[in-house]
Design a protein around this motif. Structure first.
Motif: not given
Length: 779
Positions: A377, A369, A276, A360-361, A353, A365, A273, A358, A349-350
């Protein structure tokens, strides 16, 4: 330079090359004759008049100037053409193209078989010269050319930079064009490791020389490419100029510095990421160093020792009076600390992911963060924040319909969230400054249809329950059950509940805020007393007495004890296995003091028992004077001697500490008695109380693992100490913790499946710890 095994050079062009006809050897083509037609050759655009082929004196053809050699129109310039040019070693310059030498255009050496290790145009066979001039005429762009031809051209660039420029400062204006050509060749022929090495080093020399002509620190830092070595000269130069001028290193340059720092290898969050990571790095850098940190120059200076590819040049040493600070220990330590902190904060977060590439956002997710990145976001997070702000407004806490909150989580069922979903939602709310009750992370139930309470939180709000908070919340459940038995919980009762617990257990400000919200939620939803009997049977007698005494204190807080409260107390006393006949004496003792109490009391009257006439509540309770001691100074009820002449109450801190430790430990064991699941059957071997208490006098500082009680939380942390356990070693460990081995593993794995979707303990014979699931549980 040999051909490097590149057989078949220009095979596709053989059919177009003129072939020798008839017997006898091929005749060479002399200078001035037309060059053979080449399908892929382009007519160069004339930039000024073409440079004529020199006959005697060697000349340098500038960048962009076309020239013609033996009928070959060569575009682009950047080469030596002429008759005589001596190399620094005293021999003929290998890069010089002598237009008078013989060329065999009928049999060009497409395979480079005529090239030796250090090719020189003067010693090339005529067929090799024809192939070399063909490559030059085509714009030096054919990717499958034998690398020896590329090196032969490259020798001329080396000579211009290392031999001509030191003697003529005006030639430095050619640096950008030469650097651009080296980069272009590197992009085409960089797969050859030898050429890549020489070309990259020459670029460093060019950058080093160019640094004296311009300020590279005013531009952008180098791109962060996977190949982190060598350290870009652009970065060395810019950092050297920052250090020499005392200018703080800007965040963007510090980020590039951290990426290329040899001692700091990037971990997965940086590569998985990167956007980020960059955003968070820049923010944290600004917080820690404001405009950037200043670097104190050392003694080392930036220099490059370049060993030329050309046999005509030995080596060259280029040095600038700029400090070389890239690998200084002090700045490296600062960058390492910052990068490690950012990496750790992005680790969850990593990993998320990694499991959801898929995702992210999404809200899920965003839940993992760091809070600083939530403003990156849009959409769903903004909608959730606006919804919470509209309901909270200026309120400390507010009751909402939990179904409306659950609806923000598209994967959740309409009626109830899973434990993992509830954890993610609570994390996300915390990142926008909002808390929720119930919160599964602190021992609450998962969100389901009904009421929930929102409240404002701060950045230091705990994410897991401390023993002190667990004590407060657990005792609050039982206290609310008693206080609500008359149908209402008065403001005075609420104040007493929270004030008593906050003071007694020394809760932090965020914990006090949450406890208030938790009380509000309990008051709205009520407390279920079903299914407690089996759980309460696991407690020791002294633990039950402690709970019973506390409930009496709460019931007497408003000075009036109703029959309903006595009925509820009687019910809970029976659940606790305590004698209900003790209730009246203890109630009387609470409101009148110990002198007037008795161990038993008459049966309840038909109406309310008024212990004190109605009227304004006193500001406080006056402690009765301590009875005189038999000898010496008077003593307090806690056994501590009062010094002569002293007045007031002197508290024994050791007794207080011991009491707090007992309360926290008991309440931690009680943390599961208000769960919605069916109570387990009593198993003496698994009773938490069976394990001897640690004689520390202090409550444990380890937070509970969400979903586990204190004993199983400690067991899980003990298991995490090593990646593998033999079955016998684990059974010994379980015995020391006072739990049944098989049952404990089942419980821990059940909680892990809810939180991470994987068991934390695996294996049949030896026990293997699943590191991913462990990290999800123990954060």
């Amino acid at each position: 330079m040999g051909s490097g095994g590149c057989v078949g050079f220009f095979d596709r062009f053989r059919r177009s090359a003129p072939q020798h006809q008839g017997p006898g050897p091929a005749t060479g083509v002399v200078a001035g004759q037309p060059a053979p037609a080449w399908p892929h050759a382009t007519t160069p655009r004339q930039v000024g008049p073409p440079v004529p082929a020199a006959s005697q004196q060697a000349i340098w053809v500038p960048a962009g100037q076309p020239t013609t050699v033996a009928g070959y129109p060569i575009p682009g310039g950047l080469l030596y053409v002429g008759k005589h040019l001596t190399a620094p070693n005293g021999r003929a310059e290998p890069a010089l193209i002598d237009p008078m030498l013989r060329i065999d255009r009928n049999r060009p050496d497409w395979d480079g078989s005529g090239l030796d290790y250090w090719p020189s145009y003067a010693t090339l066979p005529a067929s090799s010269r024809a192939a070399y001039l063909t490559w030059l005429a085509d714009g030096r762009r054919y990717g499958a050319v034998p690398i020896g031809y590329v090196f032969l051209f490259f020798y001329g660039l080396e000579r211009r930079v290392l031999v001509d420029m030191p003697n003529d400062r005006a030639l430095r204006r050619e640096l950008p064009a030469i650097a651009a050509e080296v980069r272009r060749l590197l992009a085409i022929y960089g797969a050859n490791s030898s050429f890549r090495s020489y070309a990259s080093r020459l670029l460093e020399v060019l950058e080093l020389i160019g640094a004296a002509e311009s300020d590279v620190s005013e531009g952008q830092p180098p791109e962060l490419v996977p190949d982190r070595w060598p350290i870009p000269m652009q970065l060395r130069l810019a950092l050297g100029k920052f250090a020499a001028s005392g200018t703080p290193v800007p965040a963007a340059w510090a980020r590039a510095w951290a990426w290329y720092l040899p001692s700091l290898y990037p971990r997965t969050p940086q590569t998985r990421c990167p956007e980020e990571f960059d955003h968070l790095f820049v923010r944290r850098y600004a917080e820690r160093f404001k405009d950037g940190f200043r670097v104190r120059p050392g003694k080392a200076r930036i220099e490059v020792t370049y060993r030329a590819a050309s046999a005509g040049i030995a080596s060259a040493n280029v040095r600038l009076d700029l400090p070389d600070v890239v690998e200084l220990a002090g700045p490296a330590r600062k960058l390492t600390e910052l990068v490690d902190a950012v990496t750790d904060d992005l680790d969850a977060y990593s990993r998320w992911l990694g499991r959801n590439p898929d995702g992210r956002g999404s809200l899920a997710a965003a839940a993992v963060l760091p809070a600083e990145l939530l403003d990156q976001q849009a959409g769903q997070v903004d909608a959730l924040r606006a919804w919470c702000d509209a309901r909270l407004a200026d309120e400390t806490h507010v009751v909402v319909d939990a179904a409306d909150l659950i609806a923000f989580w598209p994967t959740a069922q309409p009626e109830k969230m899973t434990k993992a979903e509830a954890v993610s939602l609570a994390q996300l709310l915390g990142r926008i400054g909002v808390g929720v009750e119930p919160d599964v992370r602190l021992g609450g139930s998962t969100l389901s249809a009904g009421s929930a309470v929102l409240f404002r939180t701060t950045a230091d709000a705990p994410h897991t329950a401390t023993p002190a908070y667990t004590a407060a919340a657990t005792l609050l459940h039982l206290a609310v059950a008693v206080s609500a038995s008359d149908g209402t919980i008065s403001d005075h009762e609420q104040h007493h509940l929270t004030a008593h617990l906050q003071a007694a257990l020394h809760l932090t400000a965020p914990e006090r805020t949450r406890l208030q919200a938790h009380l509000r939620w309990l008051a709205v939803t009520g407390v279920k007393l079903t299914g407690l009997k089996k759980r309460l049977d696991l407690l020791r007698a002294d633990q039950r007495e402690t709970i019973g005494d506390f409930l009496i204190t709460v019931a007497a807080a408003d000075g009036v004890i109703s029959p309903e409260e006595v009925t509820s107390l009687t019910k809970i006393y029976k659940l606790l296995g305590l004698d209900p006949n003790l209730i009246y004496g203890r109630l009387h003792q609470q409101v009148t003091g110990p002198a007037a109490s008795s161990a038993a009391a008459p049966p309840p009257a038909a109406g309310p028992v008024v212990v004190r006439p109605a009227g304004p509540a006193p500001a406080g309770y006056t402690l009765p004077p301590a009875p005189p001691a038999a000898h010496g100074s008077p003593t307090q009820g806690n056994g501590q001697r009062v010094p002569p002449g002293a007045s007031g109450v002197v508290l024994d801190e050791d007794v207080i500490a011991a009491k707090l430790a007992e309360t926290a430990a008991v309440s931690a064991l009680l943390s599961t008695i208000f769960t919605d699941e069916e109570a387990p059957a009593p198993q003496p071997a698994t009773m938490p109380a069976a394990r001897p208490a640690e004689p520390t006098g202090q409550p444990t500082t380890q937070a509970l693992v969400p979903g586990l009680d204190a004993v199983h939380s400690e067991l899980l942390r003990s298991l995490a100490a090593q990646p593998r356990w033999t079955r016998a070693a684990y059974e010994d460990l379980a015995e020391r913790h006072g739990v049944m081995p098989a049952g404990a593993l089942d419980l821990i794995n059940e909680v892990a499946m809810d939180a991470a979707g994987e068991p934390v303990v695996e294996g049949d014979d030896d026990i293997v710890i699943n590191d991913y699931a462990l990290q999800e549980l123990v954060r």
